[in-house]
Design a protein around this motif. Sequence first.
Motif, PDB file in Angstrom:
ATOM      1  N   SER A 536       0.840  -1.198   0.000  1.00  0.00           N
ATOM      2  CA  SER A 536       0.000   0.000   0.000  1.00  0.00           C
ATOM      3  C   SER A 536       0.872   1.244   0.000  1.00  0.00           C
ATOM      4  CB  SER A 536      -0.932   0.022   1.214  1.00  0.00           C
ATOM      5  OG  SER A 536      -0.181   0.179   2.414  1.00  0.00           O
ATOM      6  N   THR A 537       0.266   2.369  -0.362  1.00  0.00           N
ATOM      7  CA  THR A 537       0.916   3.670  -0.233  1.00  0.00           C
ATOM      8  C   THR A 537       0.095   4.523   0.716  1.00  0.00           C
ATOM      9  OG1 THR A 537      -0.269   4.560  -2.150  1.00  0.00           O
ATOM     10  CG2 THR A 537       1.901   3.581  -2.546  1.00  0.00           C
ATOM     11  N   TYR A 538       0.759   5.479   1.353  1.00  0.00           N
ATOM     12  CA  TYR A 538       0.136   6.319   2.371  1.00  0.00           C
ATOM     13  C   TYR A 538       0.602   7.744   2.123  1.00  0.00           C
ATOM     14  CZ  TYR A 538      -0.997   7.974   7.138  1.00  0.00           C
ATOM     15  OH  TYR A 538      -1.496   8.652   8.224  1.00  0.00           O
ATOM     16  N   CYS A 539      -0.331   8.675   1.938  1.00  0.00           N
ATOM     17  CA  CYS A 539       0.076  10.047   1.650  1.00  0.00           C
ATOM     18  C   CYS A 539      -0.988  11.027   2.123  1.00  0.00           C
ATOM     19  CB  CYS A 539       0.334  10.246   0.156  1.00  0.00           C
ATOM     20  SG  CYS A 539      -1.112   9.989  -0.883  1.00  0.00           S
ATOM     21  N   GLY A 540      -0.576  12.278   2.292  1.00  0.00           N
ATOM     22  CA  GLY A 540      -1.485  13.361   2.611  1.00  0.00           C
ATOM     23  C   GLY A 540      -1.608  14.297   1.428  1.00  0.00           C
ATOM     24  N   LYS A 541      -2.789  14.881   1.247  1.00  0.00           N
ATOM     25  CA  LYS A 541      -3.011  15.786   0.118  1.00  0.00           C
ATOM     26  C   LYS A 541      -3.608  17.097   0.601  1.00  0.00           C
ATOM     27  CE  LYS A 541      -5.326  16.272  -4.358  1.00  0.00           C
ATOM     28  NZ  LYS A 541      -6.188  15.619  -5.378  1.00  0.00           N
ATOM     29  N   ASN A 542      -2.986  18.208   0.207  1.00  0.00           N
ATOM     30  CA  ASN A 542      -3.515  19.534   0.471  1.00  0.00           C
ATOM     31  C   ASN A 542      -4.620  19.808  -0.542  1.00  0.00           C
ATOM     32  OD1 ASN A 542      -3.882  22.457   0.355  1.00  0.00           O
ATOM     33  ND2 ASN A 542      -2.042  22.592   1.645  1.00  0.00           N
ATOM     34  N   LEU A 543      -5.858  19.964  -0.077  1.00  0.00           N
ATOM     35  CA  LEU A 543      -7.001  20.105  -0.973  1.00  0.00           C
ATOM     36  C   LEU A 543      -7.077  21.489  -1.605  1.00  0.00           C
ATOM     37  CD1 LEU A 543      -9.672  18.288   1.220  1.00  0.00           C
ATOM     38  CD2 LEU A 543      -8.250  17.338  -0.602  1.00  0.00           C
ATOM     39  N   VAL A 544      -6.301  22.440  -1.102  1.00  0.00           N
ATOM     40  CA  VAL A 544      -6.288  23.791  -1.662  1.00  0.00           C
ATOM     41  C   VAL A 544      -5.254  23.904  -2.775  1.00  0.00           C
ATOM     42  CG1 VAL A 544      -5.926  26.239  -1.160  1.00  0.00           C
ATOM     43  CG2 VAL A 544      -7.084  24.772   0.514  1.00  0.00           C
ATOM     44  N   THR A 545      -4.046  23.434  -2.505  1.00  0.00           N
ATOM     45  CA  THR A 545      -2.961  23.560  -3.484  1.00  0.00           C
ATOM     46  C   THR A 545      -2.812  22.336  -4.369  1.00  0.00           C
ATOM     47  OG1 THR A 545      -1.294  22.644  -1.985  1.00  0.00           O
ATOM     48  CG2 THR A 545      -1.722  25.023  -1.847  1.00  0.00           C
ATOM     49  N   GLY A 546      -3.373  21.212  -3.930  1.00  0.00           N
ATOM     50  CA  GLY A 546      -3.209  19.973  -4.666  1.00  0.00           C
ATOM     51  C   GLY A 546      -1.900  19.258  -4.404  1.00  0.00           C
ATOM     52  N   VAL A 547      -1.065  19.812  -3.528  1.00  0.00           N
ATOM     53  CA  VAL A 547       0.235  19.206  -3.236  1.00  0.00           C
ATOM     54  C   VAL A 547       0.042  17.918  -2.442  1.00  0.00           C
ATOM     55  CG1 VAL A 547       2.410  19.493  -1.989  1.00  0.00           C
ATOM     56  CG2 VAL A 547       1.451  21.398  -3.305  1.00  0.00           C
ATOM     57  N   VAL A 548       0.748  16.867  -2.860  1.00  0.00           N
ATOM     58  CA  VAL A 548       0.687  15.569  -2.194  1.00  0.00           C
ATOM     59  C   VAL A 548       2.001  15.326  -1.457  1.00  0.00           C
ATOM     60  CG1 VAL A 548       0.513  13.075  -2.515  1.00  0.00           C
ATOM     61  CG2 VAL A 548      -0.932  14.613  -3.860  1.00  0.00           C
ATOM     62  N   ASP A 549       1.910  15.011  -0.175  1.00  0.00           N
ATOM     63  CA  ASP A 549       3.088  14.651   0.613  1.00  0.00           C
ATOM     64  C   ASP A 549       3.249  13.141   0.572  1.00  0.00           C
ATOM     65  OD1 ASP A 549       3.616  17.286   1.401  1.00  0.00           O
ATOM     66  OD2 ASP A 549       2.184  17.140   3.051  1.00  0.00           O
ATOM     67  N   SER A 550       4.205  12.678  -0.187  1.00  0.00           N
ATOM     68  CA  SER A 550       4.449  11.243  -0.283  1.00  0.00           C
ATOM     69  C   SER A 550       5.276  10.783   0.908  1.00  0.00           C
ATOM     70  CB  SER A 550       5.192  10.930  -1.586  1.00  0.00           C
ATOM     71  OG  SER A 550       5.472   9.555  -1.682  1.00  0.00           O
ATOM     72  N   THR A 551       4.839   9.714   1.550  1.00  0.00           N
ATOM     73  CA  THR A 551       5.549   9.187   2.726  1.00  0.00           C
ATOM     74  C   THR A 551       5.751   7.686   2.540  1.00  0.00           C
ATOM     75  OG1 THR A 551       3.400   9.035   3.842  1.00  0.00           O
ATOM     76  CG2 THR A 551       4.742  10.968   4.313  1.00  0.00           C
ATOM     77  N   PRO A 552       6.707   7.301   1.711  1.00  0.00           N
ATOM     78  CA  PRO A 552       6.866   5.886   1.346  1.00  0.00           C
ATOM     79  C   PRO A 552       7.305   4.973   2.481  1.00  0.00           C
ATOM     80  CG  PRO A 552       8.678   7.205   0.483  1.00  0.00           C
ATOM     81  CD  PRO A 552       7.665   8.169   1.009  1.00  0.00           C
ATOM     82  N   LYS A 553       7.839   5.536   3.569  1.00  0.00           N
ATOM     83  CA  LYS A 553       8.284   4.679   4.679  1.00  0.00           C
ATOM     84  C   LYS A 553       7.146   4.255   5.593  1.00  0.00           C
ATOM     85  CE  LYS A 553      11.362   7.712   6.000  1.00  0.00           C
ATOM     86  NZ  LYS A 553      12.463   8.392   6.740  1.00  0.00           N
ATOM     87  N   ALA A 554       5.963   4.861   5.429  1.00  0.00           N
ATOM     88  CA  ALA A 554       4.866   4.647   6.378  1.00  0.00           C
ATOM     89  C   ALA A 554       3.702   3.907   5.743  1.00  0.00           C
ATOM     90  CB  ALA A 554       4.383   5.986   6.923  1.00  0.00           C
ATOM     91  N   GLN A 555       2.972   3.193   6.588  1.00  0.00           N
ATOM     92  CA  GLN A 555       1.682   2.634   6.210  1.00  0.00           C
ATOM     93  C   GLN A 555       0.720   2.822   7.373  1.00  0.00           C
ATOM     94  OE1 GLN A 555       2.464  -1.557   5.428  1.00  0.00           O
ATOM     95  NE2 GLN A 555       1.948  -2.145   7.519  1.00  0.00           N
ATOM     96  N   LEU A 556      -0.572   2.871   7.070  1.00  0.00           N
ATOM     97  CA  LEU A 556      -1.580   2.989   8.112  1.00  0.00           C
ATOM     98  C   LEU A 556      -1.516   1.773   9.024  1.00  0.00           C
ATOM     99  CD1 LEU A 556      -4.162   4.442   9.234  1.00  0.00           C
ATOM    100  CD2 LEU A 556      -5.477   2.951   7.700  1.00  0.00           C
ATOM    101  N   TYR A 557      -1.489   2.025  10.350  1.00  0.00           N
ATOM    102  CA  TYR A 557      -1.564   0.903  11.277  1.00  0.00           C
ATOM    103  C   TYR A 557      -3.016   0.448  11.384  1.00  0.00           C
ATOM    104  CZ  TYR A 557      -2.157  -1.733  15.522  1.00  0.00           C
ATOM    105  OH  TYR A 557      -2.534  -2.708  16.414  1.00  0.00           O
ATOM    106  N   VAL A 558      -3.250  -0.819  11.052  1.00  0.00           N
ATOM    107  CA  VAL A 558      -4.578  -1.422  11.137  1.00  0.00           C
ATOM    108  C   VAL A 558      -4.489  -2.622  12.068  1.00  0.00           C
ATOM    109  CG1 VAL A 558      -6.460  -2.519   9.881  1.00  0.00           C
ATOM    110  CG2 VAL A 558      -5.179  -0.649   8.818  1.00  0.00           C
ATOM    111  N   TYR A 559      -5.306  -2.617  13.109  1.00  0.00           N
ATOM    112  CA  TYR A 559      -5.299  -3.726  14.055  1.00  0.00           C
ATOM    113  C   TYR A 559      -5.945  -4.967  13.458  1.00  0.00           C
ATOM    114  CZ  TYR A 559      -6.576  -6.531  18.130  1.00  0.00           C
ATOM    115  OH  TYR A 559      -6.753  -7.558  19.019  1.00  0.00           O
ATOM    116  N   LYS A 560      -7.013  -4.761  12.698  1.00  0.00           N
ATOM    117  CA  LYS A 560      -7.736  -5.908  12.143  1.00  0.00           C
ATOM    118  C   LYS A 560      -8.338  -5.541  10.798  1.00  0.00           C
ATOM    119  CE  LYS A 560     -10.514  -8.217  14.845  1.00  0.00           C
ATOM    120  NZ  LYS A 560     -11.733  -8.562  15.644  1.00  0.00           N
ATOM    121  N   TYR A 561      -8.140  -6.434   9.816  1.00  0.00           N
ATOM    122  CA  TYR A 561      -8.857  -6.347   8.538  1.00  0.00           C
ATOM    123  C   TYR A 561      -9.943  -7.402   8.521  1.00  0.00           C
ATOM    124  CZ  TYR A 561      -5.671  -3.134   6.140  1.00  0.00           C
ATOM    125  OH  TYR A 561      -4.953  -2.037   5.746  1.00  0.00           O
TER     126      TYR A 561
END
Length: 561
Positions: A536-561
């Motif tokens: 998976s990929t995990y990133c934040g997006k600024n909805l005003v500027t459209g800039v995406v902060d790519s964070t390839p070292k991180a993934q969402l912590y999910v306790y249970k799928y």
Amino acid sequence: MLNKLIAVASLSLVVKCASVPRSDAGTQKYATWLNFGEDLLDGHDGLTPHPTQPFLYGQPLYPITVDGNGREQFEGHLSYYEGRYWLHAATWGCGKVWVYAAPPPNSSYPIVTPQAPGDYGEDGNCGVKTFSSPDMTNWTLENFYQPESANVTKPLVRYSAATGQYVMFMGGPATSFYVTTGPSPAGPWADPPSLLQGEHLSHDFDIAQDANGTHYIVSDIFEGIDLTPTGVLAVPVWPIWVQELAPNLTSTVGTNSTVQLVRTAAQLLNNTDGGSQGLSLEAIGFFYNEDFDMWYIIAGKTCQNCDGYIYYLYSKNGPFGPYEDGGYISGDGCGGQNKGVMQLPSVGGSSFYAGNLLYRTSATDLVYNASIWHADNSQAIASANYYPFKYSSDGLLLPLECEASFQLPLAPNITETPSPPKQYQPDCRIRNWQNITVTFDHPKNVTEMEFPVFQRTDNLGPTSNAGYKMDGPLEVTFNFANGSSWTQAWLASNISWTPQKVHVDLDGASVSSIVMGTNATNGCYGTLVEENEGGSTYCGKNLVTGVVDSTPKAQLYVYKY
């Protein structure tokens, strides 16, 4: 200059570490303890610290329990009873906020701002949580103590052999501390708590035990306000007292021979009678090391939710002293403030650890003389760190090393080494102008999903926050492989200020991405991330500027799928 003095002093001493086993070294097992970690989000976490108090030793972490919730260890105290480790911690999860009483130049001793009413007892009281672990790695929530008529903080538990009861000490009103009793380290605790009986009891405290099992309490009580160190900001001053506790641990003995004023405020501030120039000490700790037959009082710089030096006194003549000045063991408090001493068993005897409150800061915090004077009003996602004490050959304390992680020697009954814990990092970027997106490399079939979230209103300065809850819901949109989507929303009143799980039923749907957003205007919602294991990929997006902060070292912590 202070750091240089510490460095020079450490070179001239022969190191002896009490945490190193003295016998049966081959049977000693260790746990990996994490204080700091790698910044998995490369600075894109929505929690930028104030520039005067950066993270010098690594990225702050937020640990979890075995059931996937955040482990709240701010104001946390570690102990070992009945073959298990215990952590008692005051929780800020209900939205507790601590503010400065007034901005300079009219500063005075800080008070707790009025809190929004809640189902947690007295306004502003979130309570005390008790966690236990068999191995200092895997922790379970055992008890949540929420007294109806007391605002409790700074919990610490001791066992009374005289009564067979455990006693939990807690910060209390201006004239004493709260105590409550229970049959185990997890309680259940008596409600309401009582007041510890005796004099010279208020503010910060710690409790030490001698080789015979007698307990002693150290306290720094409020004496007045001193303007000298800053010239503008008011600085509370605290004389230091040591007293023997009665065998039931709910009162002091109170005789002339069992009460000792260790230092007056004047001695600490003005270098009179052997004191040390310019010291205003609080956040006190206390322990007895049988290896050296010495008593130690550890204290931090007086400030509100900020880092500062750590100083110590020592006695070779029993708990009542006289105490000599040992000096500084940290110039910056390892990025935090001193908080008590932890005593834990190992194969070779007791090991001792400095507790440390790692406060959260932000751009609106109060600054004086280029350093933080009052950090964020909410410390719900702050944590506590622990550092092993190390000694010279004659028992003097060496400077703290501020380890990002270390090997903690475990109790003799533990025969297996636990796997090292993972690091979990808070991310608070979900705002009305920014969202977080998780995209799966391949659509993921999900029956149910559980992951921790939290809320945090904006810090508006030393005297206010932007409310006690977010003014809009958290919305999580699930985009499916067939092109459809579905959104689940949670009201702010149903979300903790500390990372706690939410649950979603998806009935085996094929999920291609998850988008977390909000229309709230007064703060951020957050979640936890862990190291990316692929998929998976995990990133934040600024909805005003459209800039995406790519964070390839991180993934969402999910306790249970």
